[in-house]
Design an enzyme around this catalytic site. Structure first.
Site, PDB file in Angstrom:
ATOM      1  CB  CYS A  73     -15.333  17.252  23.943  1.00 48.51           C
ATOM      2  SG  CYS A  73     -16.292  15.854  24.572  1.00 48.51           S
ATOM      3  CG  HIS A 180     -16.824  15.325  20.171  1.00 52.57           C
ATOM      4  ND1 HIS A 180     -15.737  15.472  21.017  1.00 52.57           N
ATOM      5  CD2 HIS A 180     -16.737  16.353  19.282  1.00 52.57           C
ATOM      6  CE1 HIS A 180     -15.046  16.539  20.659  1.00 52.57           C
ATOM      7  NE2 HIS A 180     -15.637  17.085  19.612  1.00 52.57           N
ATOM      8  CG  ASP A 198     -14.094  18.532  16.872  1.00 53.53           C
ATOM      9  OD1 ASP A 198     -13.787  18.518  18.078  1.00 53.53           O
ATOM     10  OD2 ASP A 198     -14.278  17.501  16.208  1.00 53.53           O
TER      11      ASP A 198
END
Length: 452
Positions: A73, A180, A198
């Protein structure tokens, strides 16, 4: 209880092996999040666009990608930002194209390590800066406020030359998982909602989340650092380039705990201790450099293991696909290093006292694939101990390493080197040195080898 027969044991083991692993087609967004593509999500987008707080969205949307690995991520977020801000990596991705991809972001942390463990906020910033970005990191600790975070959202969502990335805990958002990274795609002022692009699109789609909830999610401590998470404001650094050639080896990168040995930590601590010694008699740069070379070579040759501080960029090691521009830049960089006054002083001492030292490079080595360079790549094989010792002298963050610089060897060396670097006119070397010095600072501070 009766003993379990061998046949039952074997059957149980077989059943376990044949049991399929859990599979998912995405996750349902919790009530705390509003799907971007839902009717309400579209309405929020339209209103935020009218308010002028979606300017950051378009460049990011053009580069929106799904992370290739579950722990990527941070890398995928950074790739989106680098390509959105039109940073030229000066290296080929595939075919003739220079373009950022996650596998090219290895200047601070080996990609294989990130694939397993992900990255923390400090490592993310290190990767951003060594690839030509200017960063401002805000840790959401007791000094940070929600009001300041909202001011940042107000300011930077109205422009597309600055982008915001967040490091937060999914748990606070009632999502599965924990740490994240995501870029901010916009802000709805009246409803106080932030658009999260995202990168784990296989898990959650883009969504709107309240700024106050996000702020709370950034306050959660990262288990790997013991510190709160936070956000980073990034823009393209004027007249800056990514690292062209050199990088810290895996043994001395900011994942040092992954390759910890007594030798490499001992070398760093020894270098710090030597720099902290009184230096009342230090009157000229020649003497200081000569003493430094003597100390460093002795330290390296007494090591029980063959270890390197520096190596060369992994993207170059295969000797294939390098653009002519990148190759020309590498040649210029090496020429600038060899023409530097510090290199000449290092070479004078090394060639006189250590010419017969049986080691191609004590403090660094070109990537393995350079063993058989072809044609114009032979310039890189010229790299020797003198090059890497010079790099260490130029890249060491003396003001971080030594508790007090007054009347110490580190103080004199730092003063002399700043004067010399101020006089040297180089096209690539200053940028390379500046980026490596930042990584060294992260290294020393991360492992408390020497931090004020």
């Amino acid at each position: 209880m009766e003993p379990i027969s061998e046949s039952v044991k074997k059957k149980s083991i077989s059943d376990i092996k044949d049991t399929p692993k859990l599979q998912f087609y995405r996750r349902k967004l919790p009530d705390s999040c509003i799907p971007f593509s839902s009717p309400e999500g579209k309405k929020i987008f339209q209103e935020a666009l009218l308010f002028g707080h979606m300017e950051c969205y378009f460049k990011l949307a053009a580069q929106f990608r799904t992370q290739d690995e579950p722990a990527f991520c941070g890398l995928s977020t950074l790739v989106m930002v680098l390509n959105a801000l039109e940073i030229d990596p000066e290296q080929v991705w595939k075919g003739p194209w220079r373009w950022y991809h996650e596998n090219m972001l290895d200047c601070c942390v080996p990609v294989k390590v990130i694939e397993q463990d992900g990255i923390n906020l400090g490592q993310f910033v290190c990767l951003a800066e060594c690839n030509g970005l200017e960063t401002k990191m805000i840790i959401v600790d007791e000094n940070a406020t929600l009001e300041i975070f909202r001011e940042v959202l107000l300011k930077y969502t109205k422009q597309d030359d600055y982008l915001i990335t967040l490091s937060y805990s999914r748990k606070v958002l009632s999502q599965t998982g924990d740490g994240h990274f995501s870029p901010v795609g916009g802000y709805h002022v009246e409803r106080d909602l932030v658009l999260i692009l995202d990168t784990a699109r296989f898990k959650y789609p883009p969504h709107w989340v309240s700024a106050s909830l996000l702020f709370e999610a950034m306050q959660v401590k990262d288990k790997s650092t013991g510190k709160p998470r936070g956000y980073v404001i990034m823009n393209k650094k004027p007249s800056s380039r990514p690292l062209l050639l050199f990088r810290l080896s895996d043994q001395f990168g900011i994942t040092l705990e992954k390759s910890y040995t007594k030798s490499n930590m001992s070398m760093l601590r020894g270098w710090k201790a030597w720099l902290a010694e009184p230096c009342d008699s230090c009157v000229n740069i020649e003497g200081i450099i000569a003493n430094a070379v003597n100390f460093l070579v002795k330290e390296a040759t007494t090591s029980t293991q063959q270890e390197f501080i520096f190596t060369t960029q992994l993207d170059i090691k295969c000797c294939q696909g390098i653009s002519d521009q990148h190759l020309c830049s590498i040649k210029t960089l090496i020429d600038e290093l060899q023409d530097h006054e510090v290199y000449k002083l290092v070479d004078a001492t090394f060639s006189t006292k250590f010419a017969n030292t049986n080691c191609e490079a004590l403090f660094g080595t070109p990537a393995v694939s350079f063993n058989e360079p072809s044609g114009s790549m032979k310039c890189v094989r010229m790299l020797q101990s003198q090059h890497f010792i010079t790099l260490l002298l130029l890249c060491s963050p003396y003001k971080v390493m030594v508790d007090t610089l007054q009347n110490t060897t580190g103080a004199m060396l730092d003063t002399f080197l700043q004067q010399i670097m101020g006089l040297e006119e180089t096209k690539y070397l200053k940028n390379e040195i500046g980026l490596l010095k930042k990584q060294f600072k992260v290294l020393f501070c991360s492992y408390k080898i020497c931090c004020k």
